[in-house]
Design a protein around this motif. Structure first.
Motif, PDB file in Angstrom:
ATOM      1  N   ALA A  22      -9.123 -67.892 101.532  1.00 13.71           N
ATOM      2  CA  ALA A  22      -9.049 -67.278 100.198  1.00 13.71           C
ATOM      3  C   ALA A  22      -9.464 -65.812 100.249  1.00 13.71           C
ATOM      4  CB  ALA A  22      -9.917 -68.048  99.209  1.00 13.71           C
ATOM      5  N   ALA A  23     -10.470 -65.499 101.054  1.00 11.46           N
ATOM      6  CA  ALA A  23     -10.981 -64.131 101.146  1.00 11.46           C
ATOM      7  C   ALA A  23      -9.942 -63.160 101.705  1.00 11.46           C
ATOM      8  CB  ALA A  23     -12.241 -64.098 102.002  1.00 11.46           C
ATOM      9  N   GLU A  24      -8.927 -63.676 102.396  1.00 11.68           N
ATOM     10  CA  GLU A  24      -7.855 -62.814 102.911  1.00 11.68           C
ATOM     11  C   GLU A  24      -6.991 -62.256 101.776  1.00 11.68           C
ATOM     12  OE1 GLU A  24      -5.749 -64.025 106.624  1.00 11.68           O
ATOM     13  OE2 GLU A  24      -6.907 -65.878 106.326  1.00 11.68           O
ATOM     14  N   LYS A  25      -7.028 -62.922 100.613  1.00 12.71           N
ATOM     15  CA  LYS A  25      -6.300 -62.508  99.408  1.00 12.71           C
ATOM     16  C   LYS A  25      -4.789 -62.485  99.590  1.00 12.71           C
ATOM     17  CE  LYS A  25      -9.940 -59.538  97.535  1.00 12.71           C
ATOM     18  NZ  LYS A  25     -10.211 -58.216  96.972  1.00 12.71           N
ATOM     19  N   THR A  26      -4.277 -63.192 100.554  1.00 14.78           N
ATOM     20  CA  THR A  26      -2.856 -63.100 100.881  1.00 14.78           C
ATOM     21  C   THR A  26      -2.105 -64.419 100.741  1.00 14.78           C
ATOM     22  OG1 THR A  26      -3.406 -61.373 102.464  1.00 14.78           O
ATOM     23  CG2 THR A  26      -1.253 -62.378 102.708  1.00 14.78           C
ATOM     24  N   VAL A  31      -8.557 -66.057  95.210  1.00 16.83           N
ATOM     25  CA  VAL A  31      -9.146 -65.154  96.199  1.00 16.83           C
ATOM     26  C   VAL A  31     -10.644 -65.404  96.349  1.00 16.83           C
ATOM     27  CG1 VAL A  31      -7.377 -63.407  95.920  1.00 16.83           C
ATOM     28  CG2 VAL A  31      -9.451 -63.281  94.536  1.00 16.83           C
ATOM     29  N   SER A  32     -11.209 -66.156  95.420  1.00 20.26           N
ATOM     30  CA  SER A  32     -12.573 -66.650  95.549  1.00 20.26           C
ATOM     31  C   SER A  32     -12.588 -68.022  94.888  1.00 20.26           C
ATOM     32  CB  SER A  32     -13.580 -65.707  94.898  1.00 20.26           C
ATOM     33  OG  SER A  32     -13.362 -65.625  93.514  1.00 20.26           O
ATOM     34  N   LEU A 147      -2.382 -58.641  92.071  1.00 21.07           N
ATOM     35  CA  LEU A 147      -3.685 -58.495  92.690  1.00 21.07           C
ATOM     36  C   LEU A 147      -3.763 -57.148  93.384  1.00 21.07           C
ATOM     37  CD1 LEU A 147      -6.415 -59.836  93.513  1.00 21.07           C
ATOM     38  CD2 LEU A 147      -5.241 -60.614  95.574  1.00 21.07           C
ATOM     39  N   ASP A 148      -4.790 -56.399  93.069  1.00 20.75           N
ATOM     40  CA  ASP A 148      -5.026 -55.095  93.700  1.00 20.75           C
ATOM     41  C   ASP A 148      -3.789 -54.198  93.616  1.00 20.75           C
ATOM     42  OD1 ASP A 148      -7.583 -55.980  94.349  1.00 20.75           O
ATOM     43  OD2 ASP A 148      -6.970 -56.684  96.339  1.00 20.75           O
TER      44      ASP A 148
END
Length: 162
Positions: A22-26, A31-32, A147-148
């Motif tokens: 999840a922390a990779e956000k991909t 993502v968390s 996201l971002d």
């Protein structure tokens, strides 16, 4: 690397693997992850119902997982949603294929006749894996996630079993 049905003793290490991916956000929708409650964690429900949930283990450490969660609506309970994750260090080594084989072999035992998933269109290796296992494109959700400053589309895929 071993592929095994999830065991209650692996829930905390499964959760750690989920957090890492999840922390990779991909790759995952989140993502968390929400606060961890081992008693209410997804694997407990999967085990209690004998639903497909397998882990890839490297020397006993969970490095990947797959699950197929049946739809909760009784008239749609023949359909299951597939989730899959692998730590970056273990991608491209065949673990995804082995996880797919285990989960898809298990799914009919739960009354599932169809497996569905959504995958970001940017995740070409996952799409390739799903196509290899007989999934076909069922549609697209455009502007699925932002996201971002990046917009992601999701490819909807399905596979009929048996």
């Amino acid at each position: 690397m071993d592929i095994a049905y999830i065991d209650k003793s692996q829930i905390a290490v499964w959760r750690a693997a989920c957090e890492q991916v999840a922390a990779e956000k991909t790759y995952l929708g989140l993502v968390s992850l929400p606060p961890f409650d081992p008693e209410r964690a997804l694997p407990n429900r999967m085990i209690a119902n004998n639903w497909p949930m397998y882990c890839a283990l490297d020397n006993g450490r969970v490095v990947g997982w797959i699950d197929i969660i049946p739809n909760e609506v009784p008239e749609c309970a023949h359909r299951g949603t597939l989730g899959l994750g692998l730590l970056a260090s273990h991608r491209g080594q065949g673990a995804g294929s082995r996880l797919m084989e285990a989960a898809l072999a298990h799914a009919p035992q739960c009354g599932l006749t169809k497996v569905e998933l959504a995958v970001y269109t940017s995740n070409l290796s996952a799409i390739s894996l799903f196509l290899k296992f007989g999934f076909s494109e069922a549609g697209m959700w455009r502007d699925y996630r932002r996201l971002d400053g990046v917009t992601y589309d999701a490819l909807l895929m399905e596979r009929f079993l048996g």
